[in-house]
Scaffold this motif. Structure first.
Motif, short mmCIF file in Angstrom:
data_model
loop_
_atom_site.label_atom_id
_atom_site.label_comp_id
_atom_site.label_asym_id
_atom_site.label_seq_id
_atom_site.Cartn_x
_atom_site.Cartn_y
_atom_site.Cartn_z
N LEU A 1 11.49 53.64 12.05
CA LEU A 1 11.15 54.41 10.70
C LEU A 1 10.02 53.47 9.92
O LEU A 1 10.14 52.36 9.95
N VAL A 2 8.83 54.01 9.52
CA VAL A 2 7.82 53.39 8.92
C VAL A 2 7.42 53.71 7.69
O VAL A 2 7.12 54.98 7.60
N ALA A 3 7.43 53.06 6.68
CA ALA A 3 6.93 53.91 5.15
C ALA A 3 6.26 52.89 4.54
O ALA A 3 6.46 51.44 4.69
N CYS A 4 5.40 52.81 3.75
CA CYS A 4 4.86 52.05 2.70
C CYS A 4 5.88 51.81 1.65
O CYS A 4 6.42 52.55 1.31
N VAL A 5 5.66 50.52 0.98
CA VAL A 5 6.62 50.22 0.17
C VAL A 5 5.96 49.79 -1.32
O VAL A 5 5.34 48.71 -1.44
N GLY A 6 5.93 50.74 -2.52
CA GLY A 6 5.44 50.32 -3.68
C GLY A 6 6.59 49.72 -4.54
O GLY A 6 6.98 48.93 -4.63
N GLY A 7 7.23 50.96 -5.34
CA GLY A 7 8.26 50.87 -5.94
C GLY A 7 9.59 51.00 -4.95
O GLY A 7 10.69 50.36 -5.07
N GLY A 8 9.47 51.54 -4.06
CA GLY A 8 10.05 51.76 -2.59
C GLY A 8 10.91 53.25 -2.47
O GLY A 8 11.68 53.33 -1.71
N SER A 9 10.12 54.10 -3.26
CA SER A 9 10.96 55.52 -3.18
C SER A 9 10.62 56.34 -1.92
O SER A 9 11.79 56.66 -1.46
N ASN A 10 9.43 56.46 -1.48
CA ASN A 10 9.38 57.28 -0.16
C ASN A 10 10.01 56.55 0.99
O ASN A 10 10.42 57.12 1.73
N SER A 11 9.97 55.20 0.94
CA SER A 11 10.41 54.50 1.90
C SER A 11 12.04 54.61 2.05
O SER A 11 12.77 55.01 2.94
N LEU A 12 12.82 54.45 0.78
CA LEU A 12 14.11 54.60 1.04
C LEU A 12 14.54 56.07 1.07
O LEU A 12 15.74 56.42 1.87
N GLY A 13 13.65 57.02 0.78
CA GLY A 13 14.02 58.45 0.92
C GLY A 13 14.08 58.65 2.60
O GLY A 13 15.00 59.37 2.83
N LEU A 14 13.17 58.08 3.09
CA LEU A 14 13.19 58.29 4.57
C LEU A 14 14.35 57.49 5.18
O LEU A 14 14.86 57.88 5.97
N PHE A 15 14.48 56.06 4.64
CA PHE A 15 15.28 55.19 5.32
C PHE A 15 17.00 55.58 5.17
O PHE A 15 17.70 55.55 6.09
N HIS A 16 17.28 56.08 3.92
CA HIS A 16 18.76 56.07 3.66
C HIS A 16 19.52 56.95 4.62
O HIS A 16 20.45 56.43 4.95
N PRO A 17 19.09 58.10 4.75
CA PRO A 17 20.02 58.88 5.72
C PRO A 17 20.08 58.30 7.07
O PRO A 17 20.95 58.77 7.67
N PHE A 18 19.22 57.41 7.46
CA PHE A 18 19.50 56.86 8.67
C PHE A 18 20.30 55.26 8.68
O PHE A 18 20.45 54.61 9.57
N PHE A 19 20.85 55.16 7.40
CA PHE A 19 21.35 53.87 7.25
C PHE A 19 22.46 53.35 8.33
O PHE A 19 22.53 52.26 8.80
N LYS A 20 23.37 54.18 8.50
CA LYS A 20 24.27 53.93 9.45
C LYS A 20 23.97 53.99 11.08
O LYS A 20 24.74 53.50 12.00
N ASP A 21 22.72 54.57 11.25
CA ASP A 21 22.19 54.42 12.78
C ASP A 21 21.64 53.25 12.94
O ASP A 21 20.33 52.93 12.92
N ARG A 22 22.57 52.14 13.38
CA ARG A 22 22.10 50.90 13.32
C ARG A 22 20.98 50.71 14.31
O ARG A 22 20.31 49.57 14.24
N LYS A 23 20.81 51.64 15.22
CA LYS A 23 19.60 51.46 16.34
C LYS A 23 18.40 51.76 15.79
O LYS A 23 17.31 51.25 16.52
N VAL A 24 18.44 52.50 14.76
CA VAL A 24 17.09 52.80 14.05
C VAL A 24 16.74 51.87 13.12
O VAL A 24 17.11 51.50 12.49
N LYS A 25 15.35 51.16 13.46
CA LYS A 25 14.94 50.12 12.94
C LYS A 25 14.14 50.44 11.91
O LYS A 25 13.31 51.37 11.77
N PHE A 26 14.24 49.87 10.59
CA PHE A 26 13.31 50.17 9.39
C PHE A 26 12.06 49.11 9.29
O PHE A 26 12.46 47.90 9.19
N LEU A 27 11.02 49.71 9.16
CA LEU A 27 9.85 48.87 8.86
C LEU A 27 9.20 49.25 7.38
O LEU A 27 8.81 50.38 7.19
N GLY A 28 9.33 48.19 6.32
CA GLY A 28 8.64 48.66 5.11
C GLY A 28 7.46 47.93 5.10
O GLY A 28 7.22 46.69 5.31
N VAL A 29 6.26 48.58 4.84
CA VAL A 29 5.19 47.98 4.80
C VAL A 29 4.63 47.61 3.26
O VAL A 29 4.30 48.60 2.51
#
Ligand SMILES: *Cc1c(COP(=O)(O)O)cnc(C)c1O
Length: 387
Positions: A225-253
């Protein structure tokens, strides 16, 4: 302080005594309505009929071919007002209605959150004042004009660097004085608890939809999952529902600006743990704890702090944070425009630009979901100066 106010060691509520009462009132109201079915149904109604959800998950075939990946774009740029910010603004405005507050205030930097707030204030018939730094008012004239057309008063902030962090300070000050009738609608996953939690929950609709959509399209979860990070809301919005899916890697830009020798906006990569706007997180500060100025060509990334939940993800290594310079972001902007016929916001262009780096290390045909947080109309003048 209670554990629920923290993400690991980060977050909390480091605020003057006078803000205790309104933040507790907000926390109580949020706890009540976040579990209330009628409230959630009403929010769902506005998200779909007014804002245009669900947003499509688009398989970007030309980008995919270019980078030998399977790239999907989560199209938040197609929503009303042109970015993900409306998800949060609608949810909190509805909360303000339930709390019977007749006035809404907000802070804004680029003006995107200001416009989203002015929009929902008009929708729900609330009086609205938005604090904005003098410098930003000059840089973002069109958004100031939009807010005024929507019936909002834009209040000029002339303290400090006359930008977003000063606007936040003024909004908090206003709130303390007018808490009886005023709702403070904060724009990202920052600030004192419960804001980082409220905003993340409201933006999690991005990831919840994306999870269903990718499972339907690919019959499996994505690799990245890739998203830009300012304060962090669009990225956390995308990432959070995948938090427990350990194989899904999160990239914050994060925004590297002109490079790390000058000003930038990479709080997680280059900052240190400190305090900003009532919460503990990574911030850009000097050795005396004075907040430094942030800089990025993308005004929406231009904030010297980041949401506490990201600091937690960094600490537990759940997400990896990377930087993209102004120059690379402008290349990402051009690339997405020319390859897919989609003109992105400069913030989202940071995420797009990183796809090139990712293609060098990721396995061929890895599945990538990128959050296209907003459209680029607001940035045309800026981009025109560079291209
Ligand atoms: C405000 C904004 C951002 C940055 O804010 P986050 O809270 O980090 O999501 C990113 N993209 C767009 C289009 C924005 O308007």
């Amino acid at each position: 302080m209670a554990k629920r106010e923290y993400f690991g060691d980060f977050g909390g509520r480091f605020i003057p005594e006078t803000l205790e009462y309104p933040l507790r009132e907000l926390d109580r109201a949020y706890r009540k309505y976040s579990r209330n079915k009628a409230f959630q149904d009403e929010l769902k109604f506005y998200l779909s009929r007014y804002a245009g959800r669900p947003s499509p998950l688009y398989f970007a075939k030309n980008l995919s071919k270019e980078f030998k990946l399977r790239i999907y774009l989560k199209r938040e740029d197609l929503l009303h007002t042109g970015a993900h910010k409306i998800n949060n603004a609608l949810g909190q405005a509805l909360l303000a209605v339930k709390m019977k507050k007749e006035r809404i205030i907000a802070e804004t930097g680029a003006g995107q959150h200001g416009v989203a707030t002015a929009t929902v204030a008009a929708l729900f018939g609330k009086k609205c004042d938005v604090y904005m730094g003098k410098v930003d008012i000059q840089r973002q004239r069109m958004n100031v004009f939009r807010m005024r057309l929507l019936g909002t008063r834009v209040l000029e902030v002339t303290s400090g660097s006359q930008t977003l962090k000063d606007a936040c300070n003024e909004a908090l000050r206003d709130w303390v004085t007018n808490v009886e009738n005023t709702y403070y609608l904060l724009g990202s996953t920052v600030g004192p608890y419960p804001y980082p939690l409220i905003v993340r929950d409201l933006q999690a609709v991005i990831g919840k939809e994306a999870r269903k959509q990718i499972l339907k399209a690919e019959k499996r979860l994505p690799d990245y999952l890739v998203a830009c990070v300012g304060g962090g809301s669009n990225s956390l919005g995308l990432f959070h529902p995948f938090f427990k899916d350990r194989k899904v890697k999160f990239l914050g830009v994060e925004a590297k600006g002109k490079g790390y020798l000058g000003h930038h906006a990479s709080s997680l990569i280059k900052g240190s743990v400190g305090m900003l706007h009532g919460s503990k997180s990574y911030v850009l500060q000097d050795k005396f704890g004075q907040i430094e100025e942030a800089y990025s060509v993308a005004a929406g990334l231009d904030y010297p702090g980041v949401g506490p939940e990201h600091s937690y993800y960094k600490k537990i290594k759940r997400a990896r944070y990377v930087g993209v310079s102004d120059k690379e972001a402008l290349q990402g902007f051009k690339m997405l425009s020319e390859l897919e016929g989609i003109i992105p916001a400069l913030e989202s262009a940071h995420a797009a630009a990183y796809l090139k780096n990712l293609s060098r290390s990721a396995k061929k045909n890895s599945i990538v979901v990128m959050c296209l947080s907003g459209r680029g109309d607001k940035d045309l003048e800026i981009v025109n100066e560079f291209i």
